[in-house]
Design a protein around this motif. Structure first.
Motif, PDB file in Angstrom:
ATOM      1  N   GLN A 128     -17.108  -8.136  31.119  1.00  0.00           N
ATOM      2  CA  GLN A 128     -17.600  -8.243  30.182  1.00  0.00           C
ATOM      3  C   GLN A 128     -16.901  -8.348  28.793  1.00  0.00           C
ATOM      4  OE1 GLN A 128     -20.602  -7.160  29.471  1.00  0.00           O
ATOM      5  NE2 GLN A 128     -21.177  -6.380  32.001  1.00  0.00           N
ATOM      6  N   LYS A 129     -15.306  -8.741  29.169  1.00  0.00           N
ATOM      7  CA  LYS A 129     -14.338  -8.472  28.277  1.00  0.00           C
ATOM      8  C   LYS A 129     -14.875 -10.324  28.300  1.00  0.00           C
ATOM      9  CE  LYS A 129     -10.592  -6.862  26.077  1.00  0.00           C
ATOM     10  NZ  LYS A 129      -9.428  -6.155  26.627  1.00  0.00           N
TER      11      LYS A 129
ATOM     12  N   GLU B  76     -16.899  -5.816  17.577  1.00  0.00           N
ATOM     13  CA  GLU B  76     -15.864  -4.733  17.884  1.00  0.00           C
ATOM     14  C   GLU B  76     -14.932  -5.456  19.394  1.00  0.00           C
ATOM     15  OE1 GLU B  76     -18.127  -3.052  14.984  1.00  0.00           O
ATOM     16  OE2 GLU B  76     -18.903  -4.001  16.739  1.00  0.00           O
ATOM     17  N   GLU B  77     -15.931  -5.974  19.974  1.00  0.00           N
ATOM     18  CA  GLU B  77     -15.454  -7.046  21.181  1.00  0.00           C
ATOM     19  C   GLU B  77     -14.272  -8.191  20.599  1.00  0.00           C
ATOM     20  OE1 GLU B  77     -19.813  -8.356  23.229  1.00  0.00           O
ATOM     21  OE2 GLU B  77     -19.089  -9.395  21.680  1.00  0.00           O
ATOM     22  N   LEU B  78     -14.051  -9.111  19.347  1.00  0.00           N
ATOM     23  CA  LEU B  78     -13.307  -9.307  18.697  1.00  0.00           C
ATOM     24  C   LEU B  78     -11.376  -8.320  18.667  1.00  0.00           C
ATOM     25  CD1 LEU B  78     -14.530 -12.240  15.876  1.00  0.00           C
ATOM     26  CD2 LEU B  78     -12.359 -12.466  18.426  1.00  0.00           C
ATOM     27  N   GLU B  79     -12.426  -7.423  18.251  1.00  0.00           N
ATOM     28  CA  GLU B  79     -11.261  -6.263  17.222  1.00  0.00           C
ATOM     29  C   GLU B  79     -10.240  -5.870  19.754  1.00  0.00           C
ATOM     30  OE1 GLU B  79     -10.590  -1.960  14.870  1.00  0.00           O
ATOM     31  OE2 GLU B  79     -12.434  -2.845  15.966  1.00  0.00           O
ATOM     32  N   SER B  80     -11.284  -5.379  20.166  1.00  0.00           N
ATOM     33  CA  SER B  80     -10.179  -5.039  20.979  1.00  0.00           C
ATOM     34  C   SER B  80      -9.871  -6.543  22.000  1.00  0.00           C
ATOM     35  CB  SER B  80     -11.894  -4.464  22.001  1.00  0.00           C
ATOM     36  OG  SER B  80     -12.451  -5.510  22.695  1.00  0.00           O
ATOM     37  N   GLY B  81     -10.861  -7.935  21.847  1.00  0.00           N
ATOM     38  CA  GLY B  81      -9.567  -8.567  22.750  1.00  0.00           C
ATOM     39  C   GLY B  81      -8.729  -9.262  21.653  1.00  0.00           C
ATOM     40  N   LEU B  82      -8.631  -8.998  20.623  1.00  0.00           N
ATOM     41  CA  LEU B  82      -7.218  -9.866  20.229  1.00  0.00           C
ATOM     42  C   LEU B  82      -6.361  -8.127  19.672  1.00  0.00           C
ATOM     43  CD1 LEU B  82      -9.160 -12.072  17.928  1.00  0.00           C
ATOM     44  CD2 LEU B  82      -7.793 -12.653  19.672  1.00  0.00           C
TER      45      LEU B  82
END
Length: 260
Positions: free
Chosen positions: A28-29, A62-68
């Motif tokens: 997913q990520k 949220e995906e950007l925050e968790s990925g960066l």
């Protein structure tokens, strides 16, 4: 999240990653740093980038925050994204550069469903919410949610020798990797300053890029600028040295890539 996963699965066969990372991890990520690196690699190799742009546009905050997660990941990502979109947009519409003030303020970059300008990325994300006209001494009073969430955690003056705004006197474009960021920024800074600076030992005068004047607070003022010049071997001593700022050549100049 489901919509993005479907989008990624559709585009994944069309996207090749050559830096040892895949666009999707753990099913997913999204690896946003790998994506930003591939964005520039595709440009450099003359390949299409629309699929990568679509993934960026359809990601969530949220995906950007968790990925960066780290400062280096954020810095490398935003440097690559800024430099990539300069190349993509100006290669397609070079006439936009005729009104540079409007060009840099125009919201034309879709990241996680929000339209960013180049000024938003430079002053908000990479310079940690600095007021554009504050010379590096004044921060924005009320940055928005996206900016607060995705901006770097620490301002680093070396980004000014990494951001390419499309002009002939801009630093060249490198592909920045989070795990090599400090090394790359150090190399890029020394390379750029060595190429653009001149020191007259008789007059005790250093002629330097106008970037040192436009963002003087980022560099620690004139004293900080002299320290940076000394650190990078432009001058041997800061004592009695005067600074002269060179004129900036704004001639459009794309495809200026280097390896760091």
């Amino acid at each position: 999240m489901k919509a993005l996963s479907i989008l990624v699965l559709l585009f994944l066969p069309l996207i090749s990653f050559e830096h040892g990372s895949d666009v999707v991890l753990d099913d997913q990520k999204i690896d946003f740093n790998a994506l930003s690196e591939q964005f520039l690699t595709n440009i450099k190799e003359g390949k299409d980038t629309q699929d990568l742009q679509n993934v960026l546009a359809n990601a969530s905050l949220e995906e950007l925050e968790s990925g960066l997660e780290t400062n280096d990941q954020k810095t490398a990502f935003w440097l690559n994204i800024y430099n990539a979109y300069i190349q993509v947009i100006l290669a397609k519409n070079p006439e936009l550069y005729e009104d540079r003030s409007s060009f840099f303020k125009r919201e034309q970059i879709n990241i996680a469903g929000k339209m960013f300008s180049f000024a938003d990325i430079e002053h908000g994300m990479v310079r940690k919410s600095q007021w554009e006209y504050g010379l590096g001494y004044i921060r924005k009073w009320f940055p928005g949610k996206y900016e607060r969430t995705l901006r770097v955690e620490k301002r680093d003056y070396r980004i000014h020798f990494a951001l390419n705004c499309g002009a002939k006197d801009c630093p060249p474009v490198a592909i920045y990797e989070a795990d090599r960021l400090d090394e790359q920024l150090a190399k890029g800074t020394k390379r750029f300053l060595t190429k653009t600076s001149e020191f007259d030992s008789v007059k005790r005068e250093a002629a330097v890029t106008s970037l040192f004047s436009w963002f003087r607070g980022d560099f620690g003022g004139k004293g900080g600028t002299k320290d940076i010049l000394k650190k990078n071997g432009i001058i041997k001593s800061t004592e009695g040295v005067d600074l002269v700022y060179k004129n900036y050549d704004w001639t459009l100049y794309l495809d200026n890539f280097i390896e760091l």
